[in-house]
Design an enzyme around this catalytic site. Sequence first.
Site, PDB file in Angstrom:
ATOM      1  CD  GLU A   1     -19.904  -2.104  23.644  1.00 29.00           C
ATOM      2  OE1 GLU A   1     -18.883  -2.553  24.311  1.00 29.00           O
ATOM      3  OE2 GLU A   1     -20.213  -1.583  22.822  1.00 29.00           O
TER       4      GLU A   1
ATOM      5  CG  HIS B   1     -23.889  -0.172  15.956  1.00 27.19           C
ATOM      6  ND1 HIS B   1     -23.860   0.844  16.326  1.00 27.19           N
ATOM      7  CD2 HIS B   1     -23.041  -0.345  17.863  1.00 27.19           C
ATOM      8  CE1 HIS B   1     -23.455   1.621  16.868  1.00 27.19           C
ATOM      9  NE2 HIS B   1     -23.539   0.919  18.678  1.00 27.19           N
TER      10      HIS B   1
ATOM     11  CG  ASN C   1     -27.229  -1.347  25.132  1.00 29.74           C
ATOM     12  OD1 ASN C   1     -27.863  -1.152  23.992  1.00 29.74           O
ATOM     13  ND2 ASN C   1     -26.516  -0.356  24.129  1.00 29.74           N
TER      14      ASN C   1
ATOM     15  CD  GLU D   1     -25.107   1.632  21.545  1.00 30.28           C
ATOM     16  OE1 GLU D   1     -23.781   1.469  20.861  1.00 30.28           O
ATOM     17  OE2 GLU D   1     -25.050   1.364  22.402  1.00 30.28           O
TER      18      GLU D   1
HETATM   19  C1  XIL Z   1     -19.237   5.231  20.848  1.00 32.17           C
HETATM   20  C2  XIL Z   1     -19.495   6.953  20.834  1.00 32.17           C
HETATM   21  O1  XIL Z   1     -20.418   7.150  19.574  1.00 32.17           O
HETATM   22  C3  XIL Z   1     -18.017   7.655  20.119  1.00 32.17           C
HETATM   23  O2  XIL Z   1     -18.410   9.008  19.972  1.00 32.17           O
HETATM   24  C4  XIL Z   1     -17.369   7.177  21.961  1.00 32.17           C
HETATM   25  O3  XIL Z   1     -16.014   7.778  21.201  1.00 32.17           O
HETATM   26  C5  XIL Z   1     -16.852   5.764  21.847  1.00 32.17           C
HETATM   27  O4  XIL Z   1     -18.409   5.091  21.654  1.00 32.17           O
HETATM   28  N1  XIL Z   1     -21.184   0.707  22.084  1.00 32.17           N
HETATM   29  C6  XIL Z   1     -21.762   2.322  22.360  1.00 32.17           C
HETATM   30  C7  XIL Z   1     -21.476   2.914  21.925  1.00 32.17           C
HETATM   31  O5  XIL Z   1     -22.588   1.503  23.137  1.00 32.17           O
HETATM   32  O6  XIL Z   1     -21.295   3.808  24.111  1.00 32.17           O
HETATM   33  C8  XIL Z   1     -20.303   3.693  21.655  1.00 32.17           C
HETATM   34  O7  XIL Z   1     -20.561   5.112  21.104  1.00 32.17           O
HETATM   35  C9  XIL Z   1     -20.793   2.829  20.724  1.00 32.17           C
HETATM   36  C10 XIL Z   1     -20.452   1.011  20.281  1.00 32.17           C
END
Ligand code: XIL
Length: 305
Positions: free
Chosen positions: A120, A196, A161, A226
Site C-alpha cells: 500500500e 477487498h 501488494n 486478500e
Molecule cells: C488487517 C487484518 O485483517 C486485521 O486483523 C489487522 O488488525 C489489520 O490488518 N490490507 C492488508 C492487510 O494488507 O494486512 C489488512 O489486514 C487488511 C487490509
Amino acid sequence: MKLGAAVNHAHLWDAAEPAYEATFARAFDSLTPEYELKVDQLLPQPGAWDFSVADRLLAYAESHGKELRGHTLVWHRALPAWMLARSWTRDDLLAFLKSYVATVVGRYRGRIAEWDVVNEAFEDDGTWRRSLWYDVIGPDYVEQAFRFAREADPAARLFYNDYGAERVNAKSDAVLALAARLRGAGLADGVGFQAHLAADGYPTEADLSANLARFADAGLEVAITELDVSLASAAGTLDDRLRLQASIYAGVAAACRAQPACRRITVWGVTDKYGWLGAGALPLPFDASYAEKPAWSALRAAAPR
Ligand code: XIL
C-alpha cells in the site's frame, strides 16, 4: 491455480473451535498470517524480537503441506508505537529497514518462498502515500526494501501488494510503472492485488483480465492476495445477496484462471464468523457455521482439486 486463506493464529489453535483449523486444512493450499508477521508483532519494543507465533505458524504450515505467504515487511500501518514516537533521520531509518528486512527474511530464508515486501505505497490517485517510510526516507524506500529482501533470500519471490488497483485506473498505472521498473532491476517478481471488494461497485472479470494482462506483459507474476466481498451494502434476500457475491467471486476466479501469470487466489479469512470487516459483511466463502457458501462453489469451480 491454488487457493489460500489468511489465518489468525488465535482461532487456528482455539481448542474450543476445531472447525476453524479443520476447514482451513481441508479447503486451502496456503496460509497468509493475518497480522502475525507485521512489524508491531515481531518487534514490539526496540531490539526485543518476538518470533514465537510466526515460528509456530510456519511450522504448522510446513507440517500440513501448506505454503506460507510472508505478509508484510513494509507497511504504513502495524508499526509499533516506539517507531512512531522516535524521531528518525533518513540514515537511521534506512539502517533500521535494512536490518529489519535482513533479520526477518533471513530467518525464514528458503522456507518462506513469497513475500509482500511493500504494502500500500500509493494513494488512489496514484501519488505516493505519506507514511513514516515515505516521509523520512522518500520514495526510494520501496526500492531499498526490495533490494534488502533480495539480498536476504535471493530465491524468494518478491511482491508489491495493494488494494484498489484491480482495474485499470490511476492507482494501477502507478503500481505498474513501479513494479515494471523494479522487475527490470531484478528486484520484484510480482504484484499482489488485494481485491477487498464490495457488492456495490466491483471489477468485472473483463476489468480484472485487462488489468492483469498488462502486468503479465511486463513480465510480472500476479496474485489475488486478500479477496473478500462485503455484502454490507447489498440489498435483497440473503439468497440474492449470496448469489451476487458468488458471481463476483466467480469473476475474480475466472480472470485469474485465464491468466497464466496468476497462480493463486488468497481469501482474507476463513469464516464469516471472524472478520476484519465486522459483523454484517459476510465476506468470505464459509459462513459463520463453517458451511460452504455459493462463493466457495464459485472459487472451487475455477480451481478444481
Ligand atoms: C488487517 C487484518 O485483517 C486485521 O486483523 C489487522 O488488525 C489489520 O490488518 N490490507 C492488508 C492487510 O494488507 O494486512 C489488512 O489486514 C487488511 C487490509
